[in-house]
Design an enzyme around this catalytic site. Structure first.
Site, PDB file in Angstrom:
ATOM      1  N   ASP A  15     -16.405   5.070  74.700  1.00 48.03           N
ATOM      2  CA  ASP A  15     -15.771   4.852  73.377  1.00 48.03           C
ATOM      3  C   ASP A  15     -15.780   3.425  73.312  1.00 48.03           C
ATOM      4  OD1 ASP A  15     -14.763   5.063  70.568  1.00 48.03           O
ATOM      5  OD2 ASP A  15     -12.939   4.579  71.651  1.00 48.03           O
ATOM      6  N   ASP A  17     -13.952   0.929  70.644  1.00 46.63           N
ATOM      7  CA  ASP A  17     -12.572   0.313  70.199  1.00 46.63           C
ATOM      8  C   ASP A  17     -11.393   0.957  71.012  1.00 46.63           C
ATOM      9  OD1 ASP A  17     -13.559  -1.350  68.184  1.00 46.63           O
ATOM     10  OD2 ASP A  17     -13.903   0.331  66.853  1.00 46.63           O
TER      11      ASP A  17
END
Length: 332
Positions: A15, A17
């Site tokens: 991922d 952020d």
């Protein structure tokens, strides 16, 4: 047999952020972790629910931060949403886009026609995060959906991580229309749906992928749904208190303070450990007592063993100064 966690996998799906960066600043150690994985022969993929950037733009952003990335390694919910809509409607169909220019560009490149008004009779509404999204476009989307347009949400993350704390995410914007119409989106494309994960594994030809994320309800749940192992890093949204109370469908295989955990022995990152160095847990019915001192993540791993087995996190107390301070820090 590898002596560290990442060595047991042939693909790392990151991922972005809260894992690799916060808004526009890299998280310390992220670039070094990616390069070490590449040097070890591990394939890399980046899967993000943020629909405000295109894959090439994400790769450029990462490279500018010192994190190596190629556009082909990036999968976004915007691209996935556009591809899905294009499969389900006629070419050239009008699609009302709620979100950033990146999402409009993806819709356009998928052979569809982005529009901004319900009066254009859109066959679909595609809603993704955009910092400039406001009342006017949300109102047009509500009108179009009420008139029969299919409602696609790129993702439903309630918040986005930032150095100043969590900020409203696309899920909060989706909630505006949900409240106005008293209904759910017809389709949610991004995590926790498994498509981004399974596509990443397929593109890399991976047999043993590992997902690395900071959110239990998207990254980790998506990995569980896709049948993949996952590592929760505590640099973004979900914290220790969240992990202790995580439902079964949101439980990672591993947890670490940050990406350096990829290079610890797997048995020192596995969640719900039976025993760890420095800490002990004593259970009495629906209560448990933490004692000792040491690495906070080790205490967390140990406590998950009892809270996931029925002890409410609020019923965990400390029996040493270090344990009491740690639980207070976690909000328990």
């Amino acid at each position: 047999m590898s002596d560290h966690l990442a060595g047991g996998y042939d693909l790392a799906i990151f991922d972005l952020d809260g894992v690799v960066f916060l808004i526009d600043k890299p998280i310390p150690g992220a670039a070094e972790a990616v390069e070490r994985l590449r040097a070890d022969g591990t394939s890399i993929a980046y899967a993000t629910n943020n629909a405000s950037r295109r894959a090439a733009d994400v790769a450029t952003l990462l490279t500018g931060m010192g994190v190596s990335a190629a556009p082909a390694e990036v999968l976004t919910s915007a691209g996935a949403a556009a591809a899905l809509v294009a499969e389900q409607v006629e070419a050239g169909s009008p699609v009302l886009v709620v979100g950033a220019e990146a999402l409009r560009a993806e819709i356009r490149d998928a052979g569809l026609t982005p529009v901004e008004s319900a009066e254009d009779a859109p066959v679909a509404v595609v809603q993704g995060y955009g910092p400039e999204v406001g009342w006017k476009i949300l109102s047009e989307a509500a009108l179009a959906i009420r008139a029969g347009a299919t409602w696609y949400a790129t993702n439903t993350d309630r918040t986005l991580p930032s150095p100043r704390g969590p900020l409203p995410g696309n899920g909060s914007l989706v909630a505006v229309i949900r409240t106005a119409l008293d209904r759910e989106p017809d389709v949610v494309v991004g995590k926790p749906q498994p498509a981004l994960f399974t596509t990443a594994a397929s593109l890399a030809g991976a047999e043993r992928p590992l997902t690395i994320g900071d959110r239990l309800d998207t990254d980790i749940q998506g990995a569980v749904t896709a049948g993949m192992d996952s590592l929760l890093v505590l640099t973004g949204v979900s914290g220790p208190k969240d992990l202790l109370s995580a439902p079964a469908e949101c439980r990672p295989a591993f947890v670490a303070a940050d990406l350096s955990g990829l290079f610890r022995p797997a048995d020192r990152a596995v969640v719900s450990a039976a025993a760890v160095e420095g800490w002990t847990v004593t259970r009495d019915g629906d209560r448990a007592v933490l004692d000792g001192s040491g690495d906070p993540v080790d205490a967390l791993r140990l406590l998950c063993g009892v809270t996931w087995d029925g002890v409410p996190p609020a019923n965990v107390t400390g029996n040493s100064a270090a344990a009491t301070e740690l639980l207070t820090t976690w909000g328990l």
